[in-house]
Design a protein around this motif. Structure first.
Motif, PDB file in Angstrom:
ATOM      1  N   UNK A 194       0.853  -1.184   0.000  1.00  0.00           N
ATOM      2  CA  UNK A 194       0.000   0.000   0.000  1.00  0.00           C
ATOM      3  C   UNK A 194       0.892   1.238   0.000  1.00  0.00           C
ATOM      4  N   UNK A 195       0.529   2.215  -0.829  1.00  0.00           N
ATOM      5  CA  UNK A 195       1.355   3.422  -0.941  1.00  0.00           C
ATOM      6  C   UNK A 195       0.488   4.653  -1.100  1.00  0.00           C
ATOM      7  N   UNK A 196       1.042   5.769  -0.652  1.00  0.00           N
ATOM      8  CA  UNK A 196       0.445   7.074  -0.894  1.00  0.00           C
ATOM      9  C   UNK A 196       1.104   7.687  -2.129  1.00  0.00           C
ATOM     10  N   UNK A 197       0.296   8.267  -2.989  1.00  0.00           N
ATOM     11  CA  UNK A 197       0.809   9.052  -4.107  1.00  0.00           C
ATOM     12  C   UNK A 197       0.603  10.525  -3.757  1.00  0.00           C
ATOM     13  N   UNK A 214       5.658   4.547   0.604  1.00  0.00           N
ATOM     14  CA  UNK A 214       5.175   3.331   1.263  1.00  0.00           C
ATOM     15  C   UNK A 214       4.314   3.724   2.461  1.00  0.00           C
ATOM     16  N   UNK A 215       3.101   3.173   2.503  1.00  0.00           N
ATOM     17  CA  UNK A 215       2.152   3.539   3.555  1.00  0.00           C
ATOM     18  C   UNK A 215       2.380   2.767   4.848  1.00  0.00           C
ATOM     19  N   UNK A 216       3.445   1.957   4.894  1.00  0.00           N
ATOM     20  CA  UNK A 216       3.762   1.237   6.127  1.00  0.00           C
ATOM     21  C   UNK A 216       5.010   1.774   6.818  1.00  0.00           C
ATOM     22  N   UNK A 217       5.918   2.400   6.034  1.00  0.00           N
ATOM     23  CA  UNK A 217       7.185   2.827   6.646  1.00  0.00           C
ATOM     24  C   UNK A 217       7.682   4.198   6.163  1.00  0.00           C
ATOM     25  N   UNK A 218       6.925   4.881   5.297  1.00  0.00           N
ATOM     26  CA  UNK A 218       7.243   6.219   4.799  1.00  0.00           C
ATOM     27  C   UNK A 218       8.454   6.250   3.864  1.00  0.00           C
TER      28      UNK A 218
END
Length: 228
Positions: A194-197, A214-218
């Motif tokens: 899962x990722x943020x754009x 990365x939405x788990x570890x930035x």
């Protein structure tokens, strides 16, 4: 487009006045130049006519070098008095127990707004429109996604440990500018990650740099700069 008038100079000519030198000057045929007699005098110049504009070789102004997308960003972004974070807060406040999943600055310089999306834990998405000047939520509706889409989004929400604000902060630490888009989704590598754009526009050139975070570890997964 702005018209730069600093690259235009005005040149005008005027006839030189005759001098009395004690000599008689011969007049040539009609339409010919008047030739002066004597060694110390200059020949009168032909009337250059009215002033005319002559393009100079001055460099183009920064405004004239912007393409249509850059010009649109330059016109729109300064008109938005409300940022993505405040827009998402307004959207979340309208839907109990929801989390922000997307925001994008849209509209025109006279009517800028944020398209927002929030979701509840079961994957139900609520779209909203937030006025980018007042910060008020003006429209809201619930999407009618099928159960598969809801389950997929619910799984993404459960995996995402990084908030929208944290993802935006990571992006703006790399590129100083205004966040104009942010969205939660899958990473581009085709995995289930899962990722943020996050899209950031720099006011120096009005280009947009997009980050995959990365939405788990930035961690920054990828970067793309749009020069168009």
């Amino acid at each position: 487009m702005e018209t730069n008038m600093s690259g235009v100079v005005t040149r005008c000519g005027r006839p030189a006045g005759p001098r009395a030198i004690g000599l008689v000057c011969a007049v040539a045929a009609a339409g010919a130049l008047l030739s002066g007699c004597g060694n110390s005098d200059k020949a009168p110049q032909k009337d250059a006519g009215p002033p005319r504009a002559v393009p100079a070789s001055a460099p183009a102004s920064p405004s004239s070098s912007l393409n249509s997308d850059q010009a649109q960003r330059k016109a729109l972004i300064p008109k938005a008095k409300v940022g993505y974070e405040q827009a998402l807060k307004a959207a979340v406040a309208a839907v109990p127990s929801s989390k922000p999943i997307a925001a994008e600055l849209k509209g025109s310089p006279t009517s800028p707004y944020w398209n927002t999306a929030v979701a509840t834990a079961d994957g139900t998405v609520h779209d909203g429109r937030v006025d980018a000047v007042s910060g008020k939520l003006t429209q809201s509706r619930t999407e009618s996604d099928d159960s598969g889409d809801k389950q997929h989004l619910a799984g993404q929400l459960s995996k995402a440990k990084v908030t929208a604000q944290q993802a935006a902060q990571t992006a703006t630490e790399k590129t100083k500018g205004a966040v104009t888009t942010i969205e939660l989704g899958n990473a581009e590598n085709g995995s289930d990650a899962v990722a943020w754009t996050v899209g950031v526009v720099t006011p120096a050139d009005w280009n947009q740099t997009t980050y995959g975070i990365d939405a788990t570890n930035r961690k920054v997964l990828w970067t793309h700069t749009n020069n168009d």
